[in-house]
Scaffold this motif. Structure first.
Motif, PDB file in Angstrom:
ATOM      1  N   HIS A 272       0.822  -1.210   0.000  1.00 27.07           N
ATOM      2  CA  HIS A 272       0.000   0.000   0.000  1.00 27.07           C
ATOM      3  C   HIS A 272       0.860   1.266   0.000  1.00 27.07           C
ATOM      4  O   HIS A 272       0.390   2.341   0.392  1.00 27.07           O
ATOM      5  CB  HIS A 272      -0.966  -0.013   1.195  1.00 27.07           C
ATOM      6  CG  HIS A 272      -2.091  -0.991   1.027  1.00 27.07           C
ATOM      7  ND1 HIS A 272      -1.949  -2.328   1.336  1.00 27.07           N
ATOM      8  CD2 HIS A 272      -3.345  -0.839   0.531  1.00 27.07           C
ATOM      9  CE1 HIS A 272      -3.094  -2.945   1.071  1.00 27.07           C
ATOM     10  NE2 HIS A 272      -3.944  -2.074   0.581  1.00 27.07           N
ATOM     11  N   ARG A 273       2.073   1.148  -0.483  1.00 30.28           N
ATOM     12  CA  ARG A 273       2.899   2.335  -0.676  1.00 30.28           C
ATOM     13  C   ARG A 273       2.388   3.125  -1.887  1.00 30.28           C
ATOM     14  O   ARG A 273       1.732   2.572  -2.770  1.00 30.28           O
ATOM     15  CB  ARG A 273       4.357   1.929  -0.896  1.00 30.28           C
ATOM     16  CG  ARG A 273       5.034   1.313   0.326  1.00 30.28           C
ATOM     17  CD  ARG A 273       6.416   0.814  -0.039  1.00 30.28           C
ATOM     18  NE  ARG A 273       6.315  -0.231  -1.069  1.00 30.28           N
ATOM     19  CZ  ARG A 273       7.359  -0.652  -1.795  1.00 30.28           C
ATOM     20  NH1 ARG A 273       8.551  -0.100  -1.633  1.00 30.28           N
ATOM     21  NH2 ARG A 273       7.181  -1.604  -2.698  1.00 30.28           N
ATOM     22  N   PRO A 274       2.693   4.419  -1.958  1.00 36.30           N
ATOM     23  CA  PRO A 274       2.199   5.236  -3.074  1.00 36.30           C
ATOM     24  C   PRO A 274       2.578   4.696  -4.449  1.00 36.30           C
ATOM     25  O   PRO A 274       1.760   4.746  -5.379  1.00 36.30           O
ATOM     26  CB  PRO A 274       2.849   6.605  -2.810  1.00 36.30           C
ATOM     27  CG  PRO A 274       3.049   6.644  -1.327  1.00 36.30           C
ATOM     28  CD  PRO A 274       3.384   5.231  -0.939  1.00 36.30           C
ATOM     29  N   ASP A 277       0.223   2.001  -5.311  1.00 35.05           N
ATOM     30  CA  ASP A 277      -1.084   2.585  -5.657  1.00 35.05           C
ATOM     31  C   ASP A 277      -1.093   3.099  -7.092  1.00 35.05           C
ATOM     32  O   ASP A 277      -2.075   2.924  -7.831  1.00 35.05           O
ATOM     33  CB  ASP A 277      -1.422   3.732  -4.698  1.00 35.05           C
ATOM     34  CG  ASP A 277      -1.707   3.264  -3.279  1.00 35.05           C
ATOM     35  OD1 ASP A 277      -2.057   2.073  -3.110  1.00 35.05           O
ATOM     36  OD2 ASP A 277      -1.568   4.076  -2.353  1.00 35.05           O
ATOM     37  N   ASP A 278       0.014   3.722  -7.501  1.00 34.67           N
ATOM     38  CA  ASP A 278       0.106   4.229  -8.869  1.00 34.67           C
ATOM     39  C   ASP A 278       0.081   3.093  -9.886  1.00 34.67           C
ATOM     40  O   ASP A 278      -0.601   3.182 -10.922  1.00 34.67           O
ATOM     41  CB  ASP A 278       1.383   5.049  -9.045  1.00 34.67           C
ATOM     42  CG  ASP A 278       1.362   6.355  -8.257  1.00 34.67           C
ATOM     43  OD1 ASP A 278       0.260   6.789  -7.851  1.00 34.67           O
ATOM     44  OD2 ASP A 278       2.449   6.926  -8.026  1.00 34.67           O
ATOM     45  N   LEU A 280      -1.253   0.173  -9.443  1.00 30.63           N
ATOM     46  CA  LEU A 280      -2.595  -0.408  -9.410  1.00 30.63           C
ATOM     47  C   LEU A 280      -3.571   0.432 -10.222  1.00 30.63           C
ATOM     48  O   LEU A 280      -4.411  -0.109 -10.968  1.00 30.63           O
ATOM     49  CB  LEU A 280      -3.066  -0.536  -7.965  1.00 30.63           C
ATOM     50  CG  LEU A 280      -4.450  -1.159  -7.749  1.00 30.63           C
ATOM     51  CD1 LEU A 280      -4.505  -2.580  -8.303  1.00 30.63           C
ATOM     52  CD2 LEU A 280      -4.813  -1.152  -6.264  1.00 30.63           C
ATOM     53  N   ALA A 281      -3.469   1.741 -10.116  1.00 28.22           N
ATOM     54  CA  ALA A 281      -4.352   2.615 -10.885  1.00 28.22           C
ATOM     55  C   ALA A 281      -4.139   2.417 -12.379  1.00 28.22           C
ATOM     56  O   ALA A 281      -5.101   2.375 -13.163  1.00 28.22           O
ATOM     57  CB  ALA A 281      -4.104   4.071 -10.490  1.00 28.22           C
ATOM     58  N   ARG A 284      -5.705  -0.938 -13.377  1.00 24.00           N
ATOM     59  CA  ARG A 284      -7.176  -0.857 -13.422  1.00 24.00           C
ATOM     60  C   ARG A 284      -7.642  -0.102 -14.667  1.00 24.00           C
ATOM     61  O   ARG A 284      -8.665  -0.453 -15.269  1.00 24.00           O
ATOM     62  CB  ARG A 284      -7.692  -0.196 -12.153  1.00 24.00           C
ATOM     63  CG  ARG A 284      -7.686  -1.144 -10.951  1.00 24.00           C
ATOM     64  CD  ARG A 284      -8.325  -0.526  -9.740  1.00 24.00           C
ATOM     65  NE  ARG A 284      -8.559  -1.539  -8.709  1.00 24.00           N
ATOM     66  CZ  ARG A 284      -8.360  -1.340  -7.408  1.00 24.00           C
ATOM     67  NH1 ARG A 284      -7.932  -0.162  -6.990  1.00 24.00           N
ATOM     68  NH2 ARG A 284      -8.600  -2.292  -6.540  1.00 24.00           N
ATOM     69  N   ALA A 381       0.887  -4.741  -6.995  1.00 25.98           N
ATOM     70  CA  ALA A 381      -0.373  -4.238  -7.538  1.00 25.98           C
ATOM     71  C   ALA A 381      -1.185  -5.367  -8.161  1.00 25.98           C
ATOM     72  O   ALA A 381      -2.416  -5.429  -8.006  1.00 25.98           O
ATOM     73  CB  ALA A 381      -0.095  -3.142  -8.572  1.00 25.98           C
ATOM     74  N   ARG A 384      -2.904  -7.311  -5.446  1.00 21.80           N
ATOM     75  CA  ARG A 384      -4.097  -6.642  -4.921  1.00 21.80           C
ATOM     76  C   ARG A 384      -5.291  -6.787  -5.858  1.00 21.80           C
ATOM     77  O   ARG A 384      -6.431  -6.863  -5.425  1.00 21.80           O
ATOM     78  CB  ARG A 384      -3.793  -5.164  -4.670  1.00 21.80           C
ATOM     79  CG  ARG A 384      -2.885  -4.918  -3.476  1.00 21.80           C
ATOM     80  CD  ARG A 384      -2.435  -3.465  -3.366  1.00 21.80           C
ATOM     81  NE  ARG A 384      -3.555  -2.536  -3.221  1.00 21.80           N
ATOM     82  CZ  ARG A 384      -3.408  -1.213  -3.119  1.00 21.80           C
ATOM     83  NH1 ARG A 384      -2.187  -0.679  -3.137  1.00 21.80           N
ATOM     84  NH2 ARG A 384      -4.464  -0.445  -2.993  1.00 21.80           N
ATOM     85  N   GLU A 410      -7.293  -7.795  -2.432  1.00 24.95           N
ATOM     86  CA  GLU A 410      -8.249  -6.887  -1.815  1.00 24.95           C
ATOM     87  C   GLU A 410      -9.655  -7.458  -1.741  1.00 24.95           C
ATOM     88  O   GLU A 410     -10.360  -7.278  -0.749  1.00 24.95           O
ATOM     89  CB  GLU A 410      -8.258  -5.554  -2.580  1.00 24.95           C
ATOM     90  CG  GLU A 410      -6.949  -4.801  -2.439  1.00 24.95           C
ATOM     91  CD  GLU A 410      -7.003  -3.407  -3.019  1.00 24.95           C
ATOM     92  OE1 GLU A 410      -7.962  -3.111  -3.758  1.00 24.95           O
ATOM     93  OE2 GLU A 410      -6.078  -2.627  -2.736  1.00 24.95           O
TER      94      GLU A 410
END
Length: 490
Positions: A272-274, A277-278, A280-281, A284, A381, A384, A410
Motif C-alpha cells: 500500500h505504498r504510493p 497505488d500508482d 494499481l491505478a 485498473r 499491484a 491486490r 483486496e
C-alpha cells in the motif's frame, strides 16, 4: 570480533555499484531468500552474513576492503565461481532436485562435469574456511541452499565445536533422481549435508526424500533413525572425511520441515505504498472491470508457465463465455538468461502469449498481458487486483507467491495450486489443486475459480492468509537457531 550467529549464502543482503570515477556505492540485494533472511536477521543484530562477491563491483569492494557492518563478501575467482554456480548449482543440482532433466539427453557426467565439480568443491571450501575463521566458540551457523551443500561437512572438519544448520530452499531429489549422480559425487553430496547438526527443508516430503536418499547411499554406514518424541526424524551415521578415508564418531543429524511463511503486516504495508497505488491505478485503467487471473513468476523452467498459458487458452476455448470477460496478468520475469535453455524458454513464453492474443484478442480486449520487467511494485499491484491466482509449478521448494497473493488480495482471491508446489502441504485444503501436467484439469480449475461465489472465495482467502503467515521469516529463523542451541539429546 568473532560472531555467535552466522549465515552463509551465495547471495548477500547487498551488492555494490561502481561509478565511472571509481566510487563504490552499496544497494540492497535482490531475491526472495535475501528478503526473507534480511527480515529475520534484523532480530539478530550481532549476526554475520557471509556471501559471494557476484560482480566486478563486488570484487572491487573486497579488494579495497570496503564492507558493511554484519557482511563479509568472498572474492572467488570468476572462472571458479561460474563453474560452481552455473556449471553445477544451476545446471546440475537445480535440475536434479526439480526433476527437470530431459532423460534421453541428460544428464551427462563426463570429464567436463568433473572439472566443474572441482570448482564447486573449491567454492564450498572458501565458505567453510571463512565461517571457521569468523565463528566464535560454539557459535550457531546457518548455511543456505544447494549452492553450499558441501560446506557443512567441510566446516565440521575445521570446527567440530560449532552448531551447524543447513536449509535447502529447493525440493530434494527423489532417490531415483539422486541415484543419477556418480556414486563418488553422490557420497560427497550426502557427506557434506550430514556434516550439519540439523537440516531444514520447506516440506516434510522434501525432508523425507533426503532421509530416503541418504539411507540408500550406504557408503558411510547410514541408518534411518527417528527422534524419540514428536514428528522429527533424522539420519544416524558415522561421519567420515570428505575423501572417505577416516571414520569418525557416530552422529545424528536431525532432518526437519520448517515451512517458511510471509510477514503479513510487512507485506501489506509494502503493498500500500504510493508507488504501488500508482501501478494499481494504471492496471485498473488497462483492465477495466474484467476478471483477473494473476501469476507472478520468474521464467524458471520449474514454474510451468507454458502449461499455465495452455490451460488459459483451453479455458477460453472450452468456456467461450469468458472471452472478453477475463484477462490473464502474467508477470514472467526473465531468469538465468546466461543459460541458453532459459533464454529459449523465456522466448517460448512470449511467443505463446502472443499466439493467444492473436487467436482470441479483439480491438477492445487483450486476453494476456505479459510483463517481463522485474518490477516488485507492479507485482504487488497485481496481487491486490487478483481474482484468481495461478501457481502451478511442476516442482517447487515453497513458492511464496502462493502465500503472498492471498495476504494482499483486496477482494479475496481463489488460488489454483499445483500439487508440485511446496506450499501445497499447507494451502492445499483451501486451494483448487491440480496436477501440474494436466492442462485440461487446470483449465477446469480456472473456470471453477472464476465461478466461485464471492462469500466462499472470501472465506477461503482468510484461511489461506492465516496459513501463509503461520511461520514468517523472523520466527522461521529463530526456530532453527533455537533448535541448534538446544542441548537435549536426540
Amino acid at each position: 570480533m568473532a560472531s555467535q550467529v552466522l549465515v552463509a549464502a551465495n547471495r548477500g543482503p547487498l551488492s555494490y555499484a561502481l561509478a565511472a570515477d571509481g566510487t563504490l556505492s552499496a544497494r540492497r540485494g535482490g531475491g526472495g531468500l535475501v528478503s526473507g533472511l534480511s527480515a529475520a536477521l534484523a532480530e539478530q543484530p550481532d549476526a554475520l552474513w557471509i556471501c559471494a562477491a557476484l560482480s566486478d563491483a563486488d570484487r572491487e569492494a573486497v579488494r579495497q576492503g570496503v564492507c558493511e557492518p554484519g557482511v563479509r563478501m568472498l572474492s572467488i575467482d570468476p572462472a571458479v565461481y561460474d563453474d560452481a554456480y552455473n556449471g553445477i548449482a544451476n545446471s546440475v543440482l537445480w535440475f536434479l532436485h526439480h526433476h527437470l532433466y530431459e532423460i534421453p539427453r541428460e544428464p551427462v557426467f563426463d570429464a567436463e562435469f568433473r572439472r566443474r565439480w572441482a570448482s564447486y568443491v573449491t567454492y564450498n571450501e572458501a565458505f567453510a574456511a571463512a565461517l571457521a575463521e569468523e565463528a566464535a566458540e560454539d557459535a550457531a551457523v546457518l548455511i543456505q541452499d544447494y549452492h553450499l551443500a558441501l560446506a557443512p561437512g567441510m566446516l565440521r572438519e575445521l570446527r567440530p565445536d560449532l552448531r551447524i544448520g543447513h536449509f535447502t530452499h529447493t525440493p530434494w531429489a527423489s532417490r531415483d533422481f539422486l541415484g543419477m549422480l556418480p556414486q563418488d559425487i553422490r557420497s560427497q553430496l550426502v557427506w557434506g549435508m550430514l556434516g550439519a547438526d540439523r537440516l531444514g527443508f520447506h516440506t516434510r516430503e522434501w525432508a523425507d526424500n533426503f532421509i530416503s536418499g541418504a539411507v540408500a547411499d550406504d557408503v558411510h554406514g547410514l541408518a534411518r533413525a527417528s527422534a524419540p518424541d514428536g514428528p522429527e526424524r533424522g539420519v544416524q551415521h558415522r561421519g567420515r572425511s570428505a575423501d572417505g578415508d577416516r571414520p569418525g564418531q557416530a552422529r545424528f543429524t536431525h532432518v526437519t520441515a520448517y515451512p517458511l511463511g510471509v510477514d503479513g503486516d510487512e507485506l501489506r504495508a509494502l503493498a500500500h505504498r504510493p508507488e504501488v497505488d500508482d501501478k494499481l491505478a494504471a492496471l485498473r485503467a488497462e483492465v477495466g472491470d474484467l476478471r483477473t487471473i494473476a501469476r507472478v513468476d520468474r521464467t524458471e523452467l520449474s514454474k510451468n508457465i507454458l502449461r499455465g498459458l495452455l490451460a488459459y487458452r483451453e479455458l477460453l476455448t472450452t468456456y467461450p463465455g469468458w472471452q472478453e470477460e477475463v484477462v490473464h496478468l502474467a508477470s514472467a520475469y526473465p531468469s538465468r538468461q546466461d543459460l541458453a535453455v532459459y533464454r529459449e524458454y523465456t522466448q517460448s513464453v512470449r511467443e505463446l502469449a502472443a499466439e493467444i492474443n492473436a487467436e482470441f484478442g479483439t480491438d477492445d480486449w487483450r486476453p494476456v498481458i505479459v510483463s517481463v520487467e522485474d518490477d516488485f511494485a507492479r507485482s504487488l499491484a497485481v496481487y491486490r487486483l487478483a481474482d484468481v491466482a495461478l501457481v502451478n509449478p511442476v516442482r517447487d521448494g515453497m513458492n511464496l507467491v502462493a502465500k503472498e497473493i492471498p495476504v494482499v488480495s483486496e477482494a479475496g482471491c481463489a488460488l489454483v495450486l499445483s500439487t508440485g508446489a511446496g506450499a501445497y502441504e499447507e494451502l492445499g485444503a483451501d486451494a483448487l489443486t491440480v496436477n501440474p501436467y494436466d492442462v485440461t484439469a487446470t483449465a477446469e480449475a480456472l473456470h471453477a475459480a472464476l465461478s466461485m461465489p464471492s462469500a466462499e472465495r472470501a472465506d477461503r482467502t482468510k484461511r489461506l492468509a492465516a496459513a501463509a503467515t503461520a511461520l514468517p521469516p523472523a520466527p522461521w529463523l529463530t526456530a532453527q537457531l533455537n533448535a541448534l542451541r538446544d542441548p537435549s539429546p536426540s
